[in-house]
Design an enzyme around this catalytic site. Sequence first.
Site, PDB file in Angstrom:
ATOM      1  N   ASP A   8     -11.259   5.441   0.789  1.00 48.20           N
ATOM      2  CA  ASP A   8     -12.173   6.385   1.444  1.00 48.20           C
ATOM      3  C   ASP A   8     -12.634   7.367   0.363  1.00 48.20           C
ATOM      4  O   ASP A   8     -12.359   7.166  -0.841  1.00 48.20           O
ATOM      5  CB  ASP A   8     -11.510   7.053   2.664  1.00 48.20           C
ATOM      6  CG  ASP A   8     -10.500   8.128   2.291  1.00 48.20           C
ATOM      7  OD1 ASP A   8     -10.158   8.267   1.092  1.00 48.20           O
ATOM      8  OD2 ASP A   8     -10.036   8.842   3.201  1.00 48.20           O
ATOM      9  N   CYS A  65      -6.552   6.595  -0.400  1.00 51.08           N
ATOM     10  CA  CYS A  65      -7.172   7.682   0.355  1.00 51.08           C
ATOM     11  C   CYS A  65      -6.595   8.965  -0.222  1.00 51.08           C
ATOM     12  O   CYS A  65      -6.015   8.925  -1.323  1.00 51.08           O
ATOM     13  CB  CYS A  65      -6.981   7.528   1.867  1.00 51.08           C
ATOM     14  SG  CYS A  65      -5.306   7.665   2.491  1.00 51.08           S
ATOM     15  N   HIS A  98      11.527  -6.575  -3.661  1.00 50.44           N
ATOM     16  CA  HIS A  98      12.293  -6.686  -2.416  1.00 50.44           C
ATOM     17  C   HIS A  98      11.417  -6.876  -1.181  1.00 50.44           C
ATOM     18  O   HIS A  98      11.824  -7.556  -0.243  1.00 50.44           O
ATOM     19  CB  HIS A  98      13.146  -5.428  -2.209  1.00 50.44           C
ATOM     20  CG  HIS A  98      14.334  -5.360  -3.131  1.00 50.44           C
ATOM     21  ND1 HIS A  98      15.370  -4.483  -2.944  1.00 50.44           N
ATOM     22  CD2 HIS A  98      14.641  -6.066  -4.255  1.00 50.44           C
ATOM     23  CE1 HIS A  98      16.278  -4.643  -3.903  1.00 50.44           C
ATOM     24  NE2 HIS A  98      15.852  -5.588  -4.719  1.00 50.44           N
ATOM     25  N   HIS A 133      15.978 -11.401   0.391  1.00 48.74           N
ATOM     26  CA  HIS A 133      14.817 -10.539   0.657  1.00 48.74           C
ATOM     27  C   HIS A 133      13.739 -11.304   1.407  1.00 48.74           C
ATOM     28  O   HIS A 133      13.000 -10.733   2.200  1.00 48.74           O
ATOM     29  CB  HIS A 133      14.293  -9.956  -0.654  1.00 48.74           C
ATOM     30  CG  HIS A 133      15.318  -9.102  -1.327  1.00 48.74           C
ATOM     31  ND1 HIS A 133      15.718  -7.897  -0.808  1.00 48.74           N
ATOM     32  CD2 HIS A 133      16.071  -9.322  -2.429  1.00 48.74           C
ATOM     33  CE1 HIS A 133      16.657  -7.383  -1.584  1.00 48.74           C
ATOM     34  NE2 HIS A 133      16.902  -8.232  -2.567  1.00 48.74           N
TER      35      HIS A 133
HETATM   36  C1  RB5 Z   1      -9.544  12.571   4.343  1.00 50.97           C
HETATM   37  O1  RB5 Z   1      -9.831  13.927   4.292  1.00 50.97           O
HETATM   38  C2  RB5 Z   1      -8.037  12.346   4.332  1.00 50.97           C
HETATM   39  O2  RB5 Z   1      -7.515  12.667   5.577  1.00 50.97           O
HETATM   40  C3  RB5 Z   1      -7.714  10.916   3.955  1.00 50.97           C
HETATM   41  O3  RB5 Z   1      -8.225  10.655   2.689  1.00 50.97           O
HETATM   42  C4  RB5 Z   1      -6.252  10.533   3.898  1.00 50.97           C
HETATM   43  O4  RB5 Z   1      -5.526  11.413   3.105  1.00 50.97           O
HETATM   44  C5  RB5 Z   1      -5.613  10.250   5.179  1.00 50.97           C
HETATM   45  O5  RB5 Z   1      -4.441   9.861   5.271  1.00 50.97           O
END
Ligand code: RB5
Length: 151
Positions: A8, A65, A98, A133
């Site tokens: 993202d 993210c 693992h 595992h």
């Molecule tokens: C976006 O602001 C943020 O919430 C996303 O990048 C992430 O950290 C969510 O887990």
Amino acid sequence: MVVGLASDHGGYLLKEDIKNHLEERKIQYIDLGTYSEESVDYPEFGEKAAEAILSGKCDYAIVFCGTGIGISIAANKVPGIRCAVVSDVFSAKMSKAHNNVNILALGGRVIGKGLASEIVDAWLDTEFIGGRHERRVQKIHEVENKYLNKK
Ligand code: RB5
């Protein structure tokens, strides 16, 4: 080996750093987006990475993210995916040795590109041990199947 990359906006810059790192290592990758820092929703990109693995387009994926948490939760909702958020080299090795993790999740607002590159290398260069595992990984998917079959 082909590695899918998806993020993202919170993970976008670290994804770009890891693209450069994979290029230096001559490892083939597919960039599944996002392609700018404009705000997007991480579940879509977690799903894209998972789908790329299930379709055989990629062997592994790395998702990003802000924390690595949201996108890893989303990817783990797809049956067959084992995604782990990792912030240290030891866990990166263990997640492959693992747990045979097929998607690595990194937090763009948590770790810098140096550590992230070391984590990626440790994960890609470690082999799954198998044996006991393998049995445990199978049991994870037995849990998944149990609840998938329950309507
Ligand atoms: C976006 O602001 C943020 O919430 C996303 O990048 C992430 O950290 C969510 O887990």
